[in-house]
Design an enzyme around this catalytic site. Structure first.
Site, PDB file in Angstrom:
ATOM      1  N   HIS A  85       2.799   1.314  13.676  1.00 52.53           N
ATOM      2  CA  HIS A  85       2.931  -0.032  14.240  1.00 52.53           C
ATOM      3  C   HIS A  85       1.754  -0.348  15.151  1.00 52.53           C
ATOM      4  O   HIS A  85       1.216  -1.457  15.131  1.00 52.53           O
ATOM      5  CB  HIS A  85       4.241  -0.160  15.017  1.00 52.53           C
ATOM      6  CG  HIS A  85       5.456   0.144  14.208  1.00 52.53           C
ATOM      7  ND1 HIS A  85       6.697   0.340  14.779  1.00 52.53           N
ATOM      8  CD2 HIS A  85       5.625   0.301  12.871  1.00 52.53           C
ATOM      9  CE1 HIS A  85       7.576   0.594  13.834  1.00 52.53           C
ATOM     10  NE2 HIS A  85       6.949   0.582  12.667  1.00 52.53           N
ATOM     11  N   HIS A 243       8.557  -5.850   7.440  1.00 58.20           N
ATOM     12  CA  HIS A 243       8.302  -4.603   8.168  1.00 58.20           C
ATOM     13  C   HIS A 243       7.619  -3.578   7.270  1.00 58.20           C
ATOM     14  O   HIS A 243       6.758  -2.826   7.737  1.00 58.20           O
ATOM     15  CB  HIS A 243       9.588  -4.007   8.733  1.00 58.20           C
ATOM     16  CG  HIS A 243       9.302  -2.809   9.580  1.00 58.20           C
ATOM     17  ND1 HIS A 243       8.842  -2.910  10.875  1.00 58.20           N
ATOM     18  CD2 HIS A 243       9.320  -1.479   9.306  1.00 58.20           C
ATOM     19  CE1 HIS A 243       8.618  -1.707  11.362  1.00 58.20           C
ATOM     20  NE2 HIS A 243       8.900  -0.820  10.426  1.00 58.20           N
ATOM     21  N   ASP A 247       4.196  -1.637   8.126  1.00 56.33           N
ATOM     22  CA  ASP A 247       3.957  -0.202   7.966  1.00 56.33           C
ATOM     23  C   ASP A 247       2.728   0.065   7.101  1.00 56.33           C
ATOM     24  O   ASP A 247       1.891   0.915   7.428  1.00 56.33           O
ATOM     25  CB  ASP A 247       5.175   0.479   7.333  1.00 56.33           C
ATOM     26  CG  ASP A 247       6.286   0.741   8.333  1.00 56.33           C
ATOM     27  OD1 ASP A 247       6.041   0.666   9.548  1.00 56.33           O
ATOM     28  OD2 ASP A 247       7.413   1.046   7.882  1.00 56.33           O
ATOM     29  N   HIS A 270       5.473   5.368   3.662  1.00 55.45           N
ATOM     30  CA  HIS A 270       4.341   6.032   4.317  1.00 55.45           C
ATOM     31  C   HIS A 270       3.637   7.019   3.386  1.00 55.45           C
ATOM     32  O   HIS A 270       2.407   7.067   3.337  1.00 55.45           O
ATOM     33  CB  HIS A 270       4.812   6.752   5.572  1.00 55.45           C
ATOM     34  CG  HIS A 270       5.367   5.838   6.615  1.00 55.45           C
ATOM     35  ND1 HIS A 270       4.648   4.795   7.155  1.00 55.45           N
ATOM     36  CD2 HIS A 270       6.586   5.804   7.216  1.00 55.45           C
ATOM     37  CE1 HIS A 270       5.392   4.167   8.040  1.00 55.45           C
ATOM     38  NE2 HIS A 270       6.567   4.745   8.095  1.00 55.45           N
TER      39      HIS A 270
END
Length: 316
Positions: A85, A243, A247, A270
């Site tokens: 973030h 969101h 990321d 991720h």
């Protein structure tokens, strides 16, 4: 003709600090942002168990883990977790050079989004430095697949993200969001999107030592009835995919420079983001390092290839 400040590297005008808890450790942590010289890049500085200062560059070569968050360094030694973030905010607001001093092993989760980082950087202000900013320009498609998930970089005249997610939960379902990224777009459309999770996963995560600091104050939580249980509801109707874009922006900021191109992903995370970035940077024919060239009368700026930056992202 005046200069375009977007052509030049920036740092903060003054030191600024934030405090909170680590979403996984549950421990209090303070973090300090210190102005840095041109071509420094983003460096995380912390003290290890022996009292020695350890510096971790915010580069893909320093990624030591991608389970639930992105971790820089050795997970069994000196490391800093949950950097995504913060990295998204630094990259999207155009902050090139800063030393991030952290007093723990994790960046504070704050409200689960990047909005408080944006506020802190606005408070500090930006200082333009007399060195040209360099970019990674995508010159050919690069794609990676993992089962039903995939991610790819494609040439594009700008910086664009196109992210799609697909969850079985009716509270999320299939969502798509795309945007050409500017500081204004990031502030308005992406920075406030919070991390999210499922109540049914909490006990399993706690037992594994994760999410010890997670709460309704820093996460959107989906209950056993497949409804968002946060009293205030969602900040955006499609906050979940926004969101995921946040990321991805933070993970790809570990390239060492902003990229000119389009990043697309389906059911990413991720790990997939990190794999896609490594695939791109391992193929020197897929990108080039460019900066803004000299402006000529009657013509706009053009991007020209230059020598690699000192913090070359593809080097260990």
């Amino acid at each position: 003709m005046g200069i375009d400040l977007h052509d030049y590297q920036t740092t903060l005008k003054s030191r600024v600090s934030l405090s909170g808890i680590g979403v996984h450790s549950g421990n209090p942590v303070s973090i300090h942002f210190v102005p840095a010289d041109p071509d420094t890049g983003i460096i995380f500085s912390k003290t290890d168990a022996n009292g020695d200062c350890v510096e971790l560059r915010a580069l893909s070569s320093e990624v030591g883990g991608t389970d639930l968050c992105t971790i820089l360094g050795d997970v069994s030694g000196a490391h800093v977790a949950t950097v995504e973030h913060l990295m998204a905010a630094l990259s999207s607001l155009g902050i090139d050079n800063v030393v991030v001093e952290t007093e723990g092993n994790e960046v504070p989760i704050l409200d689960g989004s990047a909005s408080m980082f944006v506020e802190a950087f606005d408070q500090a202000g930006l200082k333009v430095q007399a060195v040209k900013r360099r970019y990674i320009r995508i010159v050919k498609p690069v794609r990676i697949e993992n089962g039903a998930s995939w991610a790819e970089f494609r040439p594009y005249a700008g910086t664009r993200y196109e992210v799609e997610i697909d969850f079985e939960s009716p509270a999320i379902g299939r969502q798509f969001f795309a945007a050409d990224i500017t500081p204004e777009v990031f502030r308005r459309d992406i920075s406030r999107a919070r991390t999210f999770g499922f109540m049914k996963d909490v006990e399993r995560l706690w037992a594994a030592g994760y999410a010890l600091g997670s709460s309704l104050e820093n996460s959107v939580v989906i209950g056993d009835d497949d409804r968002v249980i946060n009293m205030e509801g969602l900040r955006y109707s499609n906050e979940f995919v926004r969101h995921k874009m946040l990321d991805a922006m933070g993970d790809l900021a570990l390239a060492g420079a902003r990229f000119i191109g389009c990043f697309r992903s389906f059911r990413g995370g991720h790990k997939l983001n990190a794999q896609a970035l490594r695939r791109l940077l391992s193929d020197r024919s897929a990108f080039e390092i460019v900066e803004t060239g000299r402006r000529e009368r009657g013509r706009g700026a053009e991007m020209i290839a230059v020598n690699a930056p000192v913090y070359a992202p593809w080097m260990s």
